[in-house]
Write an enzyme that holds these catalytic residues in place. Structure first.
Site, PDB file in Angstrom:
ATOM      1  N   CYS A   1       7.070  -6.587  12.993  1.00 12.50           N
ATOM      2  CA  CYS A   1       6.797  -5.452  14.015  1.00 12.50           C
ATOM      3  C   CYS A   1       5.314  -5.257  14.155  1.00 12.50           C
ATOM      4  O   CYS A   1       4.590  -4.953  13.118  1.00 12.50           O
ATOM      5  CB  CYS A   1       7.338  -4.276  13.735  1.00 12.50           C
ATOM      6  N   ASP A   2       4.747  -5.378  15.294  1.00 16.09           N
ATOM      7  CA  ASP A   2       3.404  -5.084  15.580  1.00 16.09           C
ATOM      8  C   ASP A   2       3.310  -3.917  16.347  1.00 16.09           C
ATOM      9  O   ASP A   2       3.754  -3.908  17.509  1.00 16.09           O
ATOM     10  CB  ASP A   2       2.741  -6.232  16.464  1.00 16.09           C
TER      11      ASP A   2
ATOM     12  N   TYR B   1      -7.224   0.862   8.226  1.00 15.69           N
ATOM     13  CA  TYR B   1      -8.039   1.641   7.480  1.00 15.69           C
ATOM     14  C   TYR B   1      -8.860   0.871   6.433  1.00 15.69           C
ATOM     15  O   TYR B   1      -9.845   0.478   6.384  1.00 15.69           O
ATOM     16  CB  TYR B   1      -7.728   2.813   6.880  1.00 15.69           C
TER      17      TYR B   1
ATOM     18  N   SER C   1      -4.843  11.545   7.828  1.00 20.90           N
ATOM     19  CA  SER C   1      -5.974  11.092   6.928  1.00 20.90           C
ATOM     20  C   SER C   1      -6.642  12.499   6.534  1.00 20.90           C
ATOM     21  O   SER C   1      -6.773  13.120   7.546  1.00 20.90           O
ATOM     22  CB  SER C   1      -6.761   9.824   7.517  1.00 20.90           C
TER      23      SER C   1
ATOM     24  N   GLY D   1       0.737  -1.241   0.116  1.00 20.85           N
ATOM     25  CA  GLY D   1       0.114  -0.108   0.040  1.00 20.85           C
ATOM     26  C   GLY D   1       0.753   1.273  -0.030  1.00 20.85           C
ATOM     27  O   GLY D   1       1.823   1.204  -0.683  1.00 20.85           O
ATOM     28  N   ILE D   2       0.380   2.180   0.747  1.00 20.15           N
ATOM     29  CA  ILE D   2       0.846   3.392   0.676  1.00 20.15           C
ATOM     30  C   ILE D   2       2.298   3.544   1.219  1.00 20.15           C
ATOM     31  O   ILE D   2       3.488   3.933   0.922  1.00 20.15           O
ATOM     32  CB  ILE D   2       0.199   4.463   1.571  1.00 20.15           C
TER      33      ILE D   2
ATOM     34  N   TYR E   1     -12.222   5.456  13.439  1.00 14.18           N
ATOM     35  CA  TYR E   1     -11.225   5.716  12.611  1.00 14.18           C
ATOM     36  C   TYR E   1     -10.915   7.123  12.441  1.00 14.18           C
ATOM     37  O   TYR E   1      -9.796   7.557  12.598  1.00 14.18           O
ATOM     38  CB  TYR E   1     -11.213   5.351  11.190  1.00 14.18           C
TER      39      TYR E   1
END
Ligand SMILES: NC(=O)c1ccc[n+]([C@@H]2O[C@H](COP(=O)([O-])OP(=O)(O)OC[C@H]3O[C@@H](n4cnc5c(N)ncnc54)[C@H](O)[C@@H]3O)[C@@H](O)[C@H]2O)c1
Length: 250
Positions: free
Chosen positions: A58-59, A90, A141, A15-16, A154
């Site tokens: 990594c969490d 998201y 966002s 993704g991003i 969110y």
């Protein structure tokens, strides 16, 4: 620059975050992909282009996991110049009326999106302070600016990020650490593309709301992140740049 610029991108496996990691790698930085899934694979793909990259599990909602990731990053590259706090929940969320969002779902989103960024930042901080500086870019966002409905947990989480970006910029300024944010609009990331519900509800309406009336792509966001992390933004801190094709003027 003589030494390698080192960048951690959380959620950088797809993704991003992946687009951001690719950009830093192309610019010559060493990249640490920190992700709950696919970190090693993404890093291998970036390494195959000739860039330096490592993938680390990594969490971000787990403090020990964040500390272990930072230790691995330092072991690999010796320093951390930039942290991109990109990982977040998201793309898997469903538009839901406020009263239908369960307390457990609120907690899950806040744990990752708010606590997660705080925990990674806290884990990275000692090395940046010891170096005498660094840059942090927090992924926000456009939704808290616009008051987008049906995603209240969110929207609240990203509103918190905007506030944390300002407060942390003040708290860390004296250490030479700049903290800024980037707020994208609805973006056709890998996660979003895999969620037909979001595409159906948000793709067309988002396009129509923009001055630049087309889909937003992950690549549309990377320039703002690279700029905020760079010396070109040396006199900017506490700011969040809205990058959304002109849907919201911030
Ligand atoms: N896609 C959009 O429309 C949009 C718009 C504005 C902001 N954002 C923000 O951009 C960021 C990336 O979104 P995306 O659409 O590219 O997401 P995505 O779903 O495509 O990718 C998210 C990545 O984050 C990782 N991740 C998830 N939870 C994690 C955790 N606990 N620890 C570590 N990694 C974790 C996933 O494994 C995945 O690799 C998020 O913070 C999101 O809120 C997205």
């Amino acid at each position: 620059m003589d030494r390698k610029n080192v960048v951690i991108v959380t959620g950088g496996a797809m993704g991003i975050g992946r687009a951001i990691a690719d950009r830093f790698a192309q610019d010559g930085s060493a990249v640490v992909i920190a992700d709950v899934s696919g970190a090693a694979e993404a890093a291998a793909e970036i390494s195959a282009t000739g860039a330096e990259a490592v993938g680390v599990f990594c969490d971000i909602s787990d403090s020990d996991s964040c500390k272990a990731m930072v230790a691995e990053a330092l072991n690999a590259f010796g320093r951390i110049d930039t942290l991109v706090n990109n990982a977040g929940l998201y793309s898997t969320l469903k538009l839901t009326e406020f009263t239908e969002i369960t307390p457990e779902e609120w907690q899950r989103v806040l744990n990752v999106n708010v606590m997660g960024q705080a925990l990674v930042t806290a884990a990275v901080l000692p090395s940046m302070q010891a170096q005498g500086g660094g840059t942090i870019v927090n992924m926000s966002s456009g939704t808290p600016f616009k008051g987008v409905p049906y995603l209240l947990h969110y929207v609240a989480s990203k509103g918190a990020i905007n506030a944390m970006t300002k407060a942390l910029a003040k708290e860390l300024g004296a250490s030479g650490i700049r903290v800024n944010g980037v707020a994208p609009g609805f973006t056709m990331s890998d996660g979003v593309k895999a969620n037909p519900h979001q595409i159906e509800k948000l793709q067309e309406i988002s396009q129509k709301a923009r001055v630049i009336a087309r889909d937003q792509l992950p690549e549309d966001i990377v320039g703002a992140v690279a700029f905020l992390a760079s010396p070109d933004a040396a006199f900017m801190t506490g700011q969040t740049l809205v990058v959304d094709g002109g849907a919201y003027f911030h």
